[in-house]
Each structure stands twice: as structure tokens, then as C-alpha cells.
Design a protein around this motif. Structure first.
Motif, short mmCIF file in Angstrom:
data_model
loop_
_atom_site.label_atom_id
_atom_site.label_comp_id
_atom_site.label_asym_id
_atom_site.label_seq_id
_atom_site.Cartn_x
_atom_site.Cartn_y
_atom_site.Cartn_z
N ASN A 83 105.59 37.45 72.21
CA ASN A 83 106.28 36.46 73.05
C ASN A 83 107.42 37.13 73.82
OD1 ASN A 83 107.57 34.29 74.22
ND2 ASN A 83 107.61 33.05 72.35
N PRO A 84 107.26 37.32 75.13
CA PRO A 84 108.31 37.99 75.92
C PRO A 84 109.59 37.17 76.02
CG PRO A 84 106.61 37.09 77.36
CD PRO A 84 106.10 36.94 75.96
N ASN A 85 109.54 35.88 75.68
CA ASN A 85 110.72 35.04 75.76
C ASN A 85 111.75 35.36 74.67
OD1 ASN A 85 109.92 33.21 78.00
ND2 ASN A 85 108.27 32.70 76.60
N PHE A 86 111.38 36.19 73.72
CA PHE A 86 112.33 36.63 72.70
C PHE A 86 113.28 37.71 73.23
CE2 PHE A 86 109.48 34.93 69.29
CZ PHE A 86 110.44 34.19 68.62
N GLU A 87 112.97 38.29 74.37
CA GLU A 87 113.67 39.49 74.81
C GLU A 87 115.18 39.31 74.90
OE1 GLU A 87 112.82 43.01 77.98
OE2 GLU A 87 112.59 40.96 78.71
N LYS A 88 115.66 38.23 75.51
CA LYS A 88 117.11 38.09 75.66
C LYS A 88 117.81 37.90 74.32
CE LYS A 88 117.40 33.07 76.57
NZ LYS A 88 117.89 32.06 77.53
N PHE A 89 117.15 37.23 73.37
CA PHE A 89 117.73 37.07 72.03
C PHE A 89 117.72 38.39 71.28
CE2 PHE A 89 115.89 32.98 73.23
CZ PHE A 89 116.95 32.12 73.01
N LEU A 90 116.62 39.15 71.46
CA LEU A 90 116.49 40.44 70.81
C LEU A 90 117.56 41.42 71.30
CD1 LEU A 90 114.79 42.31 68.96
CD2 LEU A 90 113.42 42.86 70.98
N PHE A 91 117.76 41.48 72.60
CA PHE A 91 118.74 42.41 73.15
C PHE A 91 120.16 42.04 72.75
CE2 PHE A 91 115.98 44.16 76.88
CZ PHE A 91 115.17 44.77 75.93
N LYS A 92 120.42 40.76 72.53
CA LYS A 92 121.73 40.35 72.01
C LYS A 92 121.93 40.92 70.61
CE LYS A 92 124.55 36.23 71.08
NZ LYS A 92 124.78 36.45 69.66
N SER A 93 120.89 40.85 69.77
CA SER A 93 120.98 41.41 68.42
C SER A 93 121.13 42.93 68.47
CB SER A 93 119.73 41.04 67.61
OG SER A 93 119.67 39.65 67.39
N ILE A 94 120.46 43.56 69.41
CA ILE A 94 120.57 45.01 69.56
C ILE A 94 122.01 45.40 69.90
CG2 ILE A 94 119.91 46.96 71.03
CD1 ILE A 94 117.12 45.52 71.26
N ALA A 95 122.62 44.65 70.82
CA ALA A 95 124.00 44.93 71.22
C ALA A 95 124.97 44.79 70.05
CB ALA A 95 124.40 44.01 72.36
N GLU A 96 124.62 43.92 69.10
CA GLU A 96 125.49 43.69 67.94
C GLU A 96 125.15 44.63 66.78
OE1 GLU A 96 124.63 39.62 67.18
OE2 GLU A 96 125.88 38.86 68.82
N SER A 97 124.17 45.50 66.96
CA SER A 97 123.71 46.39 65.87
C SER A 97 123.88 47.84 66.29
CB SER A 97 122.24 46.07 65.54
OG SER A 97 122.07 44.71 65.21
N ARG A 98 125.11 48.24 66.45
CA ARG A 98 125.39 49.59 66.95
C ARG A 98 125.09 50.68 65.94
NH1 ARG A 98 130.84 48.83 70.72
NH2 ARG A 98 129.97 47.17 72.05
N HIS A 99 124.81 50.28 64.70
CA HIS A 99 124.47 51.28 63.68
C HIS A 99 123.03 51.76 63.82
CE1 HIS A 99 122.92 47.54 62.07
NE2 HIS A 99 122.28 48.18 61.12
N LEU A 100 122.26 51.12 64.72
CA LEU A 100 120.86 51.47 64.92
C LEU A 100 120.64 52.16 66.26
CD1 LEU A 100 119.21 48.10 63.78
CD2 LEU A 100 119.68 50.12 62.38
N GLN A 101 119.54 52.91 66.34
CA GLN A 101 119.12 53.50 67.62
C GLN A 101 117.86 52.76 68.08
OE1 GLN A 101 118.84 57.80 67.60
NE2 GLN A 101 120.53 57.99 66.14
N PHE A 102 117.99 52.00 69.13
CA PHE A 102 116.88 51.21 69.61
C PHE A 102 115.98 52.04 70.51
CE2 PHE A 102 115.04 48.15 72.70
CZ PHE A 102 114.26 47.42 71.81
N GLU A 103 114.67 52.01 70.23
CA GLU A 103 113.70 52.78 71.01
C GLU A 103 113.14 51.95 72.18
OE1 GLU A 103 111.79 56.04 70.29
OE2 GLU A 103 113.80 56.45 69.52
N ARG A 104 112.46 50.85 71.84
CA ARG A 104 111.83 50.05 72.90
C ARG A 104 111.32 48.74 72.34
NH1 ARG A 104 105.67 52.28 73.64
NH2 ARG A 104 105.43 53.19 71.56
N PHE A 105 111.09 47.78 73.26
CA PHE A 105 110.49 46.50 72.92
C PHE A 105 109.11 46.45 73.56
CE2 PHE A 105 110.31 41.78 74.17
CZ PHE A 105 109.70 41.42 72.98
#
Length: 244
Positions: A100-122
């Protein structure tokens, strides 16, 4: 009992007639795909509050499956809003897959709040076909509250085994069918047809543990629990991990 079940299922279907009409017209799927991310963004806050202890326990040994470099490569299937990110160890690289591509904006918000992780791609894809992810390329695959709603859990697990490196692990936490002798299972059966439509393909009566037992992992650690959740229908849970 069978008669009561049939009568109640019919009554629930009648009450849900507008949803069935929209489904027949081909509109409900579009509405659900737009609405479900908003619902899940709220539901996962509650779920994480009530299941935090179990999640910390489940993910406590993720780092043990890191590759020779010591860096953990993690793929989350059915990532949704990124509700699991805060439980992952610092420094691990995360790739997310969701149809579901509609999760993208919610996912990227969580990514921004999770600086302890290295995000690769969605990756926008169904878990049954993750051809964008190479064979044997990840240390760990995570899947929570996903096997209940996919079309083919068997195919998902075949894909999990394909993308995992030898010795890699699959972590799961899923709501499942209640014991057949309980009233909970009775009401799961009553509501399952409508629940499936309203909650984007979610099945209340799926026995996901059987699929895991037959998937071909070399080792499986699985526990059945009654989760401390507000909704009794989804309290029966399994969680654990399996090794390729």
C-alpha cells in the motif's frame, strides 16, 4: 450452535450491507487503501503501548543474527507505519516492503523519528513477490500483524526463505484463531467475513502457526499467548522467530 452461527453471520452481513455494495461496485478497496493507513497509525500507538514488553522480548536478540561485519541488515515485510522501528538495535539497516503506497508519509515520519537506524529504501510490493530484494541478501526478516491479511502466507514464507541468508532469522508476531472450544472463536467466526472487508483483508480465524511449522525453517521458536489487548477478538497471538 451451527444454526446460531449462521443466523448471526447473516445478521452481521445485513448490517454491513453498504460495505458489500461498495465492494461489489469496486469502490471499497480504493476507500480501504486510503483509510487503513490512518486507522493503523492510531491503532499501532495503542498496540505498542500494550505489547511493548512482548516486542522488547521478541526483538532482544536481533543483533545475534548480524553478518560477519557486525552490521545487521533487516527487511520488514508489511511495514505499515513503521511501528517496530523503535525496537530495532542501533545501526541496523532497514528496508521496508508494503503493497500500500499510502503508508509512505506515515512511514517516513517514523523514519525521521528513528535516527538510530539506517534506512535503505521503501519497496511498494506484496510480500508474496519481493523480486526487488536479492536472494540471500538480508540477515533478518520481520513480519508483525501481516500473515493474517496476506493472500498466501505460504508464498510469503517462501519469499522470506529466499531473501534470507543462510543462518538468517525470521521474526513474527501475529494474532491468530482462538481455541475452537472458546466463545472467542465463535465470535471470530461470526465477524470474520465483515472484518475481512473492513480491515483490508484481515482474517480473524487464520491458524498462522501451522504455516510456520510447515515452511521448512531449520529451527522454530514459537509461543502462543493471550495478548493484553482491549479487543478480545485479537488477543490470541503467536510470536517468536525461525532460523533458515
Amino acid at each position: 450452535m451451527e444454526l446460531a452461527l449462521s443466523v448471526l453471520q447473516l445478521a452481521v452481513r445485513i448490517l454491513a450491507l453498504p460495505v458489500y455494495v461498495l465492494h461489489f461496485l469496486g469502490l471499497w478497496s480504493w476507500i480501504c487503501k486510503k483509510w487503513f493507513p490512518h486507522f493503523l497509525s492510531r491503532f499501532t500507538v495503542m498496540y505498542n503501548e500494550q505489547m511493548a514488553g512482548r516486542k522488547r522480548e521478541l526483538f532482544s536478540n536481533l543483533q545475534e543474527f548480524a553478518g560477519p561485519s557486525g552490521k545487521l541488515s533487516l527487511l520488514e515485510v508489511g511495514c505499515g507505519t513503521g511501528a517496530n522501528f523503535k525496537f530495532y538495535p542501533s545501526g541496523c539497516t532497514v528496508t521496508c516492503v508494503d503493497p500500500n503506497p499510502n503508508f509512505e508519509k506515515f512511514l517516513f515520519k517514523s523514519i525521521a523519528e528513528s535516527r538510530h537506524l539506517q534506512f535503505e529504501r521503501f519497496v511498494v510490493a506484496a510480500g508474496e513477490d519481493m523480486h526487488q530484494v536479492a536472494d540471500g541478501s538480508v540477515d533478518v526478516v520481520v513480519c508483525t500483524l501481516v500473515l493474517c491479511s496476506v493472500e498466501s502466507p505460504e508464498q510469503i514464507l517462501r519469499e522470506v526463505l529466499r531473501v534470507l541468508r543462510p543462518g538468517g532469522a525470521f521474526y513474527f508476531m501475529e494474532h491468530v484463531a482462538a481455541d475452537r472450544s472458546t466463545w472467542n472463536y465463535f465470535w471470530q467466526q461470526v465477524l470474520d467475513p465483515v472484518w475481512y472487508l473492513v480491515f483490508d483483508g484481515c482474517n480473524l480465524t487464520r491458524k498462522s502457526w501451522k504455516v510456520l511449522e510447515q515452511a521448512g525453517f531449520s529451527k522454530l521458536k514459537l509461543q502462543h499467548i493471550q495478548a493484553p489487548l482491549s479487543w478480545a477478538l485479537v488477543r490470541p497471538h503467536i510470536y517468536g522467530h525461525a532460523v533458515k
